[in-house]
Enzyme design. Structure first.
Site, PDB file in Angstrom:
ATOM      1  N   ASP A  76       0.866  -1.184   0.000  1.00  0.00           N
ATOM      2  CA  ASP A  76       0.000   0.000   0.000  1.00  0.00           C
ATOM      3  C   ASP A  76       0.894   1.222   0.000  1.00  0.00           C
ATOM      4  O   ASP A  76       2.130   1.104  -0.047  1.00  0.00           O
ATOM      5  CB  ASP A  76      -0.954  -0.010   1.212  1.00  0.00           C
ATOM      6  CG  ASP A  76      -2.275   0.681   0.887  1.00  0.00           C
ATOM      7  OD1 ASP A  76      -2.235   1.860   0.519  1.00  0.00           O
ATOM      8  OD2 ASP A  76      -3.344   0.048   0.981  1.00  0.00           O
ATOM      9  N   HIS A 101      -2.707   2.794  -4.557  1.00  0.00           N
ATOM     10  CA  HIS A 101      -2.114   2.375  -3.269  1.00  0.00           C
ATOM     11  C   HIS A 101      -0.687   1.905  -3.515  1.00  0.00           C
ATOM     12  O   HIS A 101      -0.255   0.877  -2.999  1.00  0.00           O
ATOM     13  CB  HIS A 101      -2.968   1.282  -2.611  1.00  0.00           C
ATOM     14  CG  HIS A 101      -4.297   1.795  -2.145  1.00  0.00           C
ATOM     15  ND1 HIS A 101      -4.486   2.401  -0.923  1.00  0.00           N
ATOM     16  CD2 HIS A 101      -5.503   1.823  -2.753  1.00  0.00           C
ATOM     17  CE1 HIS A 101      -5.750   2.779  -0.797  1.00  0.00           C
ATOM     18  NE2 HIS A 101      -6.388   2.440  -1.903  1.00  0.00           N
ATOM     19  N   ASP A 120      -8.581  -0.977  -5.992  1.00  0.00           N
ATOM     20  CA  ASP A 120      -9.444  -0.009  -5.305  1.00  0.00           C
ATOM     21  C   ASP A 120      -8.885   1.414  -5.377  1.00  0.00           C
ATOM     22  O   ASP A 120      -7.686   1.626  -5.493  1.00  0.00           O
ATOM     23  CB  ASP A 120      -9.619  -0.412  -3.828  1.00  0.00           C
ATOM     24  CG  ASP A 120      -8.295  -0.565  -3.104  1.00  0.00           C
ATOM     25  OD1 ASP A 120      -7.333  -1.056  -3.721  1.00  0.00           O
ATOM     26  OD2 ASP A 120      -8.210  -0.207  -1.919  1.00  0.00           O
ATOM     27  N   GLU A 121      -9.791   2.347  -5.268  1.00  0.00           N
ATOM     28  CA  GLU A 121      -9.491   3.758  -5.025  1.00  0.00           C
ATOM     29  C   GLU A 121      -8.370   4.326  -5.898  1.00  0.00           C
ATOM     30  O   GLU A 121      -7.436   4.943  -5.399  1.00  0.00           O
ATOM     31  CB  GLU A 121      -9.141   3.955  -3.543  1.00  0.00           C
ATOM     32  CG  GLU A 121     -10.301   3.575  -2.628  1.00  0.00           C
ATOM     33  CD  GLU A 121      -9.966   3.703  -1.166  1.00  0.00           C
ATOM     34  OE1 GLU A 121     -10.758   4.310  -0.444  1.00  0.00           O
ATOM     35  OE2 GLU A 121      -8.928   3.176  -0.708  1.00  0.00           O
ATOM     36  N   TRP A 123      -8.033  -3.439   8.947  1.00  0.00           N
ATOM     37  CA  TRP A 123      -7.187  -2.328   8.497  1.00  0.00           C
ATOM     38  C   TRP A 123      -6.520  -1.715   9.721  1.00  0.00           C
ATOM     39  O   TRP A 123      -7.154  -1.537  10.761  1.00  0.00           O
ATOM     40  CB  TRP A 123      -8.033  -1.283   7.761  1.00  0.00           C
ATOM     41  CG  TRP A 123      -8.753  -1.819   6.556  1.00  0.00           C
ATOM     42  CD1 TRP A 123     -10.092  -1.992   6.413  1.00  0.00           C
ATOM     43  CD2 TRP A 123      -8.158  -2.244   5.313  1.00  0.00           C
ATOM     44  NE1 TRP A 123     -10.369  -2.497   5.159  1.00  0.00           N
ATOM     45  CE2 TRP A 123      -9.214  -2.659   4.465  1.00  0.00           C
ATOM     46  CE3 TRP A 123      -6.853  -2.320   4.840  1.00  0.00           C
ATOM     47  CZ2 TRP A 123      -8.995  -3.142   3.180  1.00  0.00           C
ATOM     48  CZ3 TRP A 123      -6.641  -2.793   3.556  1.00  0.00           C
ATOM     49  CH2 TRP A 123      -7.690  -3.194   2.737  1.00  0.00           C
ATOM     50  N   GLU A 142      -4.768   1.327  10.190  1.00  0.00           N
ATOM     51  CA  GLU A 142      -4.383   2.748  10.229  1.00  0.00           C
ATOM     52  C   GLU A 142      -4.229   3.285  11.650  1.00  0.00           C
ATOM     53  O   GLU A 142      -3.430   4.176  11.903  1.00  0.00           O
ATOM     54  CB  GLU A 142      -5.423   3.605   9.495  1.00  0.00           C
ATOM     55  CG  GLU A 142      -5.317   3.580   7.985  1.00  0.00           C
ATOM     56  CD  GLU A 142      -6.154   2.501   7.325  1.00  0.00           C
ATOM     57  OE1 GLU A 142      -6.451   1.470   7.983  1.00  0.00           O
ATOM     58  OE2 GLU A 142      -6.519   2.664   6.148  1.00  0.00           O
TER      59      GLU A 142
HETATM   60  C1  ACM Z   1     -10.645  -0.548   0.532  1.00  0.00           C
HETATM   61  O1  ACM Z   1     -11.101  -0.380   1.671  1.00  0.00           O
HETATM   62  N1  ACM Z   1     -10.054   0.456  -0.104  1.00  0.00           N
HETATM   63  C2  ACM Z   1     -10.696  -1.829  -0.116  1.00  0.00           C
END
Ligand code: ACM
Ligand code: ZN
Length: 764
Positions: free
Chosen positions: A193, A268, A335-336, A478, A480
């Site tokens: 990421d 990412h 993603d994103e 996750w 973070e």
């Molecule tokens: C994500 O939460 N971007 C998969």
């Protein structure tokens, strides 16, 4: 010889079955008797009596795998000894392969004289062992029962995110071991990421020399961390060596867990591009570093889709990944991906032209399809996040539905693609898991143990074929907001236990109260493993509502099997304190303290709830949205703006009016604001206070605008804004607020819309 063995086995089985048949079946034709096993087995009938395992227990075993399971059973019963592989009619514990059972399914029959364990494969015997370990009491005794079990879903997963917080290898092993005890069978490793590249790739050593390390921003929450400057020392991070990966994969395989690697693309990718910037679009004019936080306007630095070298780079990486991970599934992210640079990159634009792609979304579809084809060409299947449904889906891709309630994955189902549900609203274990005053700071409400437990992925309105395409469910851890292994465990447990029932149990076999009993019995197993787990399920959420001049206080706990006891004299609640039964009404200031109790012992944290009183408390709001009543409930919000004590808006202009009920003398109005810089939570840009006696003609009493420095102050804090109105009488106080608009360019989230939160309007 073979024939004799078959006849011998048939005789043995007949004898065992006869023993069980003669045992008295308890009055439970439903096959749903209670056993303290998580996840709950599909069917259980309790019988009379029990069977004790001891050092002399003789096993009948067909192979070495069964021998290893039998050894672990003996060890769990307190008799570490090694049984021999031998079929024996005289044995009392029989392991028998039954090919009629499905993969992962197993049965256990315990009578006072014998135990019969059947499965069609090693995995079934492994799951039988996990169940038997939970059934064993301290003396090595198993209750007599007939148990038949198999999972609802074939995909029962948990994502671990070592990129945001590098989870040390031993911690990964610890979590895998616990996950296996709950019969989870997939661990998705989010290895790459913006915040760190975590897997050694021999061909590209800079991925870990550079990409695995980042600048430290201690004591700053993840979304508020500023991007690195060129030359700043990168001091924190880490990565798994290829030997570490082999160890993790082998450890998991022994526990019938498939480790699915994720190499996220095309976005990412800041950690990879910090190491190899030549694979970013050439138009990126910014310094590319490994990001310590959310990234701001560096989050849009992604792989260049017009550079063939990018594909060669990613394919070479995947070659090593595929070698290390024998998994059926490879996750390619997707993603994103913000397309800022693709839109202006001559190479990306040339690619779009050459491939006849209408826009940058199609370019992403083309990118993902090219990489999916590569992986599929190596005999593996590809999983991608649900953004892949924004363009033509790569052939055969499996979609992980995460946004909202995962509904984007249904677009894939409509096209016949298989999918996995991991809806962020429930399955992202980064979220708060209990009343927020007691929780470490993280993101978003709505992920309590009960919320997780009650998740039902199949919706009634689905076309029938969708259910067949749903492979299963996954929780995502996750990291973070994690800074230690304890933080990871706290967020994961016990919610992972709830996830295991969502994944394993059929719809008719879930029951929240029964689950809590099973969980309580499983908690000692978490403790034996030295797992830190949250006790948030025992904490109290308050709801304080103004009601005709009084404040009504409701207290609730997601566990129905605890009592709530409270005091109003400042003392700490004890088992003898008043029992909370119905909402409490207060007409003046008081400090309420409450806690949950079970069996005479306190089970949760003490809720301390000071109800402060001023001239506006418990009065009415008129002309507002309705929920501004919260501003008159006597309770101050905490620094967590989502703690349900703040009223929030993202609109430019907001107006509401406090009705004091009668003309009242006052000289000051104040209200609370909260700032959470990283979350773009600011105070409003301006406040205007007007007063009136008829709710028609208002006169200005006070007004203030805030500067950009004041609005976008860094940090997380609350403040009380005081407005001197001048002494006078009025019945109505109209409050108008203006929002601050998007975050400025130098913010950690440039362009993000701000939200403002207000608590307690105080009139003095
Ligand atoms: C994500 O939460 N971007 C998969
Ligand atoms: Zn490009």
């Amino acid at each position: 010889m073979k024939k004799i063995a078959v006849i011998f086995l048939a005789t043995t089985l007949a004898a065992i079955t006869a023993t069980i048949a003669t045992a008295n079946l308890k009055e439970s034709p439903q096959s749903h008797d209670f056993v303290s096993v998580v996840p709950a087995p599909a069917s259980v009938q309790m019988l009379d009596g029990s069977f004790s395992i001891n050092a002399k227990t003789v096993f009948s075993l067909e192979n070495d795998y069964q021998k290893s399971i039998a050894s672990q059973l003996l060890e769990a019963a307190g008799y570490p000894s090694k049984p021999v592989v031998k079929k024996s009619a005289k044995a009392s514990v029989h392991f028998v392969t039954d090919h009629a059972l499905a993969h992962e399914a197993y049965t256990i029959d315990v009578s006072p004289k014998s135990v019969l364990i059947q499965a069609s494969d090693d995995c079934g015997f492994f799951y039988a062992l996990q169940t038997l370990k939970q059934l064993l009491d301290e003396d090595g005794t198993l209750p007599a029962l007939h148990l038949a079990d198999e999972p609802r879903f074939g995909f029962r997963g948990v994502l671990l995110d070592p990129s945001r917080y590098f989870i040390p290898k031993d911690e990964v092993l610890k979590i895998i071991d616990a996950a296996a005890a709950m019969k989870l069978n997939k661990v998705h490793l989010h290895l790459t990421d913006d915040n760190g590249w975590r897997i050694e790739i021999k061909r590209y050593p800079k991925l870990t020399e550079v990409g695995a390390w980042r600048v430290d921003r201690p004591d700053t929450p993840f979304p508020a961390r500023r991007n690195p400057q060129p030359g700043e020392p990168a001091t924190i991070g880490g990565f798994y060596t290829q030997d570490d990966i082999r160890e993790i994969v082998a450890f998991a395989a022994e526990r019938h867990i498939e480790v699915i690697p994720e190499i996220d693309m095309p976005a990412h990718a800041n950690a990879a591009l910090a190491a190899y910037p030549e694979y970013a679009c050439p138009v990126v004019g910014k310094y590319i570093g490994v990001l310590p936080g959310i990234g701001g306007d560096n989050a849009d630095i992604i792989y260049c889709a017009g550079n063939d070298g990018v594909f060669e780079f990613l394919q070479n990486i995947l070659d090593e990944v595929l070698e290390l991970f024998p998994s059926q599934y490879i996750h390619l992210g997707g993603d994103e991906a913000w397309k800022t640079h693709w839109k202006i990159c001559p190479r990306c634009q040339a690619r779009m032209k050459a491939e006849n792609l209408a826009d940058e979304e199609e370019l992403q579809g083309w990118f993902m399809a090219r990489m999916c084809d590569y992986v599929r060409g190596k005999g593996r299947e590809v999983i991608g996040w649900d953004e892949l449904t924004n363009s033509r889906l790569p052939e055969g891709v499996i979609i992980a539905g995460w946004q909202g309630m995962g509904q984007a994955a249904l677009k894939a189902a409509a096209q016949g693609h298989r999918f996995i549900m991991t809806p962020a609203r429930l399955m992202y274990f980064i979220r708060y898991q209990g009343p927020q005053w007691f929780e470490p700071a993280t993101y978003f409400a709505g992920g309590s143990l009960k919320d997780v437990y009650e998740y039902e992925p199949v919706r009634p309105q689905w076309p029938a074929e969708y259910e067949n395409l749903l492979m299963g469910v996954q929780a995502c851890m996750w990291t973070e907001f994690c800074n230690s292994t304890e933080d990871v465990e706290y967020q994961l447990f016990p919610r992972l236990v709830a996830l295991s029932e969502v994944a394993w149990c059929g719809r008719g076999n879930k029951n929240w109260e029964a689950f809590l009993k099973r969980l309580d019995a499983f908690v000692p197993q978490l403790e034996e493993r030295n797992i830190i787990y949250a006790r948030s399920m025992y904490n109290i959420q308050q709801t304080v509502t103004p009601e005709d001049g009084a404040l009504s206080v409701s207290l609730s706990c997601i566990r129905p099997d605890v009592e709530i006891r409270y005091t109003t004299d400042g003392s700490t609640p004890a088992a003898e304190s008043a029992l909370y039964e119905v909402p409490l009404l207060f007409r003046g200031p008081v400090t309420l303290k409450a806690a949950t109790f079970a069996g005479g012992r306190r089970t949760g944290a003490v809720l301390e709830l000071p109800l402060r009183w001023n001239k506006a408390t418990a009065k009415r709001i008129v002309n507002g949205r309705g929920d501004e009543r919260l501003l008159l409930n006597g309770v101050r919000g905490s620094v967590k703006q989502t703690d349900l004590e703040w009223c929030s808006w993202d609109k430019d202009d907001v107006t509401f009016t406090v009705d004091l009920g009668e003309s009242t003398e006052f000289s000051r109005v104040s209200m609370g604001f909260v700032t959470n810089y990283g979350m773009a939570v600011t105070k409003p840009a301006s406040v205007r206070i007007e007063v009136s006696d008829d709710n028609g003609n208002f006169t200005l009493a006070a007004e203030r605008s805030y500067t950009a420095e004041e609005i976008f102050a860094e940090g997380s804090f609350t403040e009380n804004a005081v407005f001197e109105t001048g002494a006078g009488c009025a019945r109505y106080i109209r409050i108008s607020l203006a929002g601050a608009g998007p975050c400025p360019a130098d913010h950690t989230r440039p362009g993000k819309a701000t939200k403002y939160y207000v608590d307690e309007v105080t009139v003095e």
